[in-house]
Motif scaffolding. Structure first.
Motif, PDB file in Angstrom:
ATOM      1  N   GLU A 129       0.823  -1.213   0.000  1.00  0.00           N
ATOM      2  CA  GLU A 129       0.000   0.000   0.000  1.00  0.00           C
ATOM      3  C   GLU A 129       0.856   1.261   0.000  1.00  0.00           C
ATOM      4  N   ASN A 130       2.052   1.189   0.592  1.00  0.00           N
ATOM      5  CA  ASN A 130       2.931   2.353   0.638  1.00  0.00           C
ATOM      6  C   ASN A 130       3.973   2.352  -0.486  1.00  0.00           C
ATOM      7  N   GLY A 131       3.783   1.456  -1.442  1.00  0.00           N
ATOM      8  CA  GLY A 131       4.671   1.439  -2.609  1.00  0.00           C
ATOM      9  C   GLY A 131       6.097   1.039  -2.290  1.00  0.00           C
ATOM     10  N   MET A 132       6.300   0.334  -1.185  1.00  0.00           N
ATOM     11  CA  MET A 132       7.673   0.001  -0.794  1.00  0.00           C
ATOM     12  C   MET A 132       8.316  -0.988  -1.757  1.00  0.00           C
ATOM     13  N   HIS A 133       7.487  -1.684  -2.551  1.00  0.00           N
ATOM     14  CA  HIS A 133       8.049  -2.612  -3.539  1.00  0.00           C
ATOM     15  C   HIS A 133       8.765  -1.837  -4.645  1.00  0.00           C
ATOM     16  N   ARG A 134       8.539  -0.512  -4.682  1.00  0.00           N
ATOM     17  CA  ARG A 134       9.258   0.292  -5.682  1.00  0.00           C
ATOM     18  C   ARG A 134      10.485   0.981  -5.078  1.00  0.00           C
ATOM     19  N   TRP A 135      10.738   0.773  -3.805  1.00  0.00           N
ATOM     20  CA  TRP A 135      11.885   1.435  -3.165  1.00  0.00           C
ATOM     21  C   TRP A 135      13.212   0.796  -3.568  1.00  0.00           C
ATOM     22  N   GLY A 136      13.138  -0.388  -4.130  1.00  0.00           N
ATOM     23  CA  GLY A 136      14.360  -1.057  -4.611  1.00  0.00           C
ATOM     24  C   GLY A 136      15.064  -1.837  -3.515  1.00  0.00           C
ATOM     25  N   ALA A 171      12.054  -9.821   5.905  1.00  0.00           N
ATOM     26  CA  ALA A 171      13.041  -9.384   4.901  1.00  0.00           C
ATOM     27  C   ALA A 171      12.422  -9.698   3.547  1.00  0.00           C
ATOM     28  N   ILE A 172      12.059  -8.626   2.832  1.00  0.00           N
ATOM     29  CA  ILE A 172      11.247  -8.786   1.631  1.00  0.00           C
ATOM     30  C   ILE A 172      12.053  -8.423   0.385  1.00  0.00           C
ATOM     31  N   GLY A 173      12.077  -9.326  -0.601  1.00  0.00           N
ATOM     32  CA  GLY A 173      12.697  -8.961  -1.873  1.00  0.00           C
ATOM     33  C   GLY A 173      13.838  -9.835  -2.322  1.00  0.00           C
ATOM     34  N   SER A 174      14.037 -10.992  -1.706  1.00  0.00           N
ATOM     35  CA  SER A 174      15.096 -11.869  -2.193  1.00  0.00           C
ATOM     36  C   SER A 174      14.782 -13.306  -1.789  1.00  0.00           C
ATOM     37  N   ASP A 175      15.164 -14.242  -2.689  1.00  0.00           N
ATOM     38  CA  ASP A 175      14.982 -15.650  -2.302  1.00  0.00           C
ATOM     39  C   ASP A 175      16.329 -16.278  -1.943  1.00  0.00           C
ATOM     40  N   SER A 176      17.326 -15.427  -1.710  1.00  0.00           N
ATOM     41  CA  SER A 176      18.645 -15.970  -1.384  1.00  0.00           C
ATOM     42  C   SER A 176      18.613 -16.740  -0.067  1.00  0.00           C
ATOM     43  N   PRO A 177      19.186 -17.940  -0.057  1.00  0.00           N
ATOM     44  CA  PRO A 177      19.262 -18.705   1.193  1.00  0.00           C
ATOM     45  C   PRO A 177      20.059 -17.951   2.265  1.00  0.00           C
ATOM     46  N   ALA A 178      20.859 -16.984   1.845  1.00  0.00           N
ATOM     47  CA  ALA A 178      21.645 -16.201   2.806  1.00  0.00           C
ATOM     48  C   ALA A 178      20.734 -15.418   3.745  1.00  0.00           C
ATOM     49  N   LEU A 179      19.591 -15.006   3.203  1.00  0.00           N
ATOM     50  CA  LEU A 179      18.644 -14.250   4.024  1.00  0.00           C
ATOM     51  C   LEU A 179      18.030 -15.150   5.096  1.00  0.00           C
ATOM     52  N   ASP A 180      17.825 -16.419   4.748  1.00  0.00           N
ATOM     53  CA  ASP A 180      17.266 -17.387   5.708  1.00  0.00           C
ATOM     54  C   ASP A 180      18.265 -17.583   6.850  1.00  0.00           C
ATOM     55  N   ALA A 181      19.530 -17.815   6.462  1.00  0.00           N
ATOM     56  CA  ALA A 181      20.562 -18.047   7.483  1.00  0.00           C
ATOM     57  C   ALA A 181      20.734 -16.804   8.345  1.00  0.00           C
ATOM     58  N   GLU A 182      20.679 -15.638   7.700  1.00  0.00           N
ATOM     59  CA  GLU A 182      20.893 -14.388   8.437  1.00  0.00           C
ATOM     60  C   GLU A 182      19.819 -14.148   9.491  1.00  0.00           C
ATOM     61  N   ILE A 183      18.552 -14.398   9.123  1.00  0.00           N
ATOM     62  CA  ILE A 183      17.468 -14.085  10.067  1.00  0.00           C
ATOM     63  C   ILE A 183      17.486 -15.070  11.243  1.00  0.00           C
ATOM     64  N   ILE A 184      17.881 -16.309  10.987  1.00  0.00           N
ATOM     65  CA  ILE A 184      17.971 -17.288  12.078  1.00  0.00           C
ATOM     66  C   ILE A 184      19.144 -16.919  12.995  1.00  0.00           C
ATOM     67  N   GLN A 185      20.230 -16.508  12.379  1.00  0.00           N
ATOM     68  CA  GLN A 185      21.387 -16.070  13.165  1.00  0.00           C
ATOM     69  C   GLN A 185      21.009 -14.884  14.068  1.00  0.00           C
ATOM     70  N   LEU A 186      20.229 -13.956  13.505  1.00  0.00           N
ATOM     71  CA  LEU A 186      19.793 -12.788  14.268  1.00  0.00           C
ATOM     72  C   LEU A 186      19.035 -13.209  15.530  1.00  0.00           C
ATOM     73  N   VAL A 187      18.087 -14.133  15.359  1.00  0.00           N
ATOM     74  CA  VAL A 187      17.269 -14.587  16.489  1.00  0.00           C
ATOM     75  C   VAL A 187      18.141 -15.251  17.553  1.00  0.00           C
ATOM     76  N   VAL A 188      19.027 -16.125  17.113  1.00  0.00           N
ATOM     77  CA  VAL A 188      19.871 -16.861  18.059  1.00  0.00           C
ATOM     78  C   VAL A 188      20.772 -15.878  18.809  1.00  0.00           C
ATOM     79  N   GLU A 189      21.249 -14.873  18.075  1.00  0.00           N
ATOM     80  CA  GLU A 189      22.119 -13.875  18.691  1.00  0.00           C
ATOM     81  C   GLU A 189      21.362 -13.049  19.739  1.00  0.00           C
ATOM     82  N   ALA A 190      20.136 -12.604  19.394  1.00  0.00           N
ATOM     83  CA  ALA A 190      19.347 -11.801  20.348  1.00  0.00           C
ATOM     84  C   ALA A 190      19.030 -12.641  21.577  1.00  0.00           C
ATOM     85  N   LEU A 191      18.655 -13.893  21.370  1.00  0.00           N
ATOM     86  CA  LEU A 191      18.344 -14.755  22.520  1.00  0.00           C
ATOM     87  C   LEU A 191      19.605 -15.009  23.344  1.00  0.00           C
TER      88      LEU A 191
END
Ligand code: AMP
Length: 426
Positions: free
Chosen positions: A92-99, A131-151
């Motif tokens: 709705e806010n056109g963020m898909h055009r932000w690149g 995290a919107i805009g990529s199907d890279s497996p790196a994004l999957d690993a990164e978000i899991i790493q983030l959670v484990v790090e915060a915990l």
């Protein structure tokens, strides 16, 4: 008591607030380190949004939503989760055009009409990220790493990260028929509810709270039917997690309760396993943006339950048990309030100030100041040129001219940090 809170809700009193804020801040710091930016969306949305995104056959949509009709006749629902709202807002806010990739985080209450029990509330709170805009497996690993790090920062060592791949539609198309046949052979063991809906979405069987692993073990595994691209994606996620030294376990029965997931799904546990013990869950949802009317945009997200984290958090000995005010202003008799409030305005530049307006005796006010561990208790009267400054740490008292309060506070603060520094140097 005339009123009590609705079933399944809870209050966070000042006695617990620090524990909450610590958890929220640890996640906020992690989001910041990983360059996620905040997003806030409404607490209610059109009912259709959740039905479409979360899935018509999901437990959430079939029995857990707080849905109401507003005075204009619209069907609205208190958000049961926040991914659908974030994607709606993204489009709705056109963020898909932000690149590029949009990395977003949120925090807030969610609402599900479920049976309240330990770790399960009707209003609960999540911190989450998308995290919107990529199907890279790196994004999957990164978000899991983030959670484990915060915990980890919150004292959770060695959390149990469970991961699986639920594949894309191509994999599920291969699997659905095989799974249906297998379910048909165990229909005698199904609860009436599952019996009524397994045909509509057979994968839901793995998410049913009613079944233990015994029934699930009789069914074929989706992981054996993944198409090559999905298998390769999952293998890459696992390789990256190994490279990042984030320990994980593969759980072939993990499917999650929301229909929008594709490929990687994960849950993070601490301590004993059980339906109520997941601290966090998430996964990829590569088709949701398109299903909500946007361009094809792969994405991944996670959300963590604040109640569960606060309740499960290991106790640390250094936890700061509720900081009191830095300055405590005492009023010498009625009529001193105006000057007390003026003194407070001056001192707030140097730290928190509590003004005692109780009208209690000076002795009682001083006791209160010391109980709250204020650094100084400042006695102000209605008109005198000076105040009495009790340094509660040094146990001394000096007279300070009203107009020199700021100077005195500055000197005191300077002296304190000076003592701290020389102590460190010694
Ligand atoms: P979900 O949105 O179902 O993937 O849940 C993500 C996380 O939110 C879970 O791992 C829990 O920590 C938390 N959560 C979900 N439902 C509830 C609930 N009813 N009460 C408390 N926490 C919940």
């Amino acid at each position: 008591m005339k009123y009590s809170r609705p079933r399944g809700t809870h209050d966070v009193t000042p006695a617990e607030i620090d524990r909450w804020v610590e958890v929220e801040r640890a996640f906020e710091r992690a989001f910041e380190r990983y360059a996620y930016r905040g997003i806030r969306t409404p607490i209610f949305e059109s009912t259709d949004l959740f039905v479409r995104a979360v899935g018509e056959q999901s437990d959430i949509v079939t029995k857990e939503m707080y849905t109401f009709t507003d005075r204009g006749g619209r069907s609205l629902t208190l958000r049961p989760e926040n991914t659908a709202s974030v994607i709606r807002a993204y489009l709705e806010n056109g963020m898909h055009r932000w690149g590029g990739i949009q990395r977003l985080w949120y925090t807030g209450p969610m609402f599900r009409y479920d049976r309240p029990q330990a770790g399960r509330y009707r209003q609960f709170h999540q911190v989450g990220a998308e995290a919107i805009g990529s199907d890279s497996p790196a994004l999957d690993a990164e978000i899991i790493q983030l959670v484990v790090e915060a915990l980890g920062e919150l004292g959770f060592a060695g959390v149990d990260v469970r991961i699986n791949s639920v594949g894309t539609e191509a994999s599920r198309a291969r699997y659905r028929g095989v799974l249906l046949d297998a379910i048909e052979s165990v229909t005698g063991e199904l609860a009436p509810e599952a019996l009524a809906r397994y045909r509509l979405n057979p994968l839901r069987i793995f998410d049913s709270k009613e079944y233990g692993t015994s029934l699930k073990e009789k069914l074929p595994l989706l992981s054996d039917y993944l198409v090559d691209e999905d298998r390769a994606h999952f293998a890459r996620v696992k390789d990256l997690m190994v490279a990042l030294q984030v320990p994980f376990t593969e759980d072939p029965h993990l499917v999650r309760g929301l229909d929008y997931y594709t490929r990687t799904v994960f849950e993070v546990y601490h301590g004993a396993h059980g339906a109520q013990s997941a601290l966090c869950g998430g996964g990829r949802y590569d088709t949701l943006v398109a299903e909500c009317g946007g361009p094809n945009t792969p994405a991944i997200g996670m959300s963590a339950g604040l109640e569960r984290i606060v309740e499960a958090r290991p106790a640390t000995s250094e936890r700061d048990e509720g900081a009191g005010p830095r300055y405590y202003i005492m009023c010498a008799g009625a009529g001193a309030e105006a000057r007390a409030l003026q003194a407070a305005s001056v001192l707030r530049a140097f730290g928190s100030v509590e003004v005692d307006v109780s009208g209690r005796s000076q002795k009682t006010q001083l006791e209160a100041a010391s109980k709250k561990k204020a650094r100084a208790a400042v006695l102000v009267d209605a008109s005198g040129p000076e105040v009495a400054w009790h340094d509660l740490a040094m146990r001394n008292q000096v007279r300070v001219a009203f107009g020199a309060l700021a100077d005195h506070a500055r000197k005191q603060a300077g002296a304190k940090s000076e003592t701290r520094r020389s102590k460190r140097e010694r």
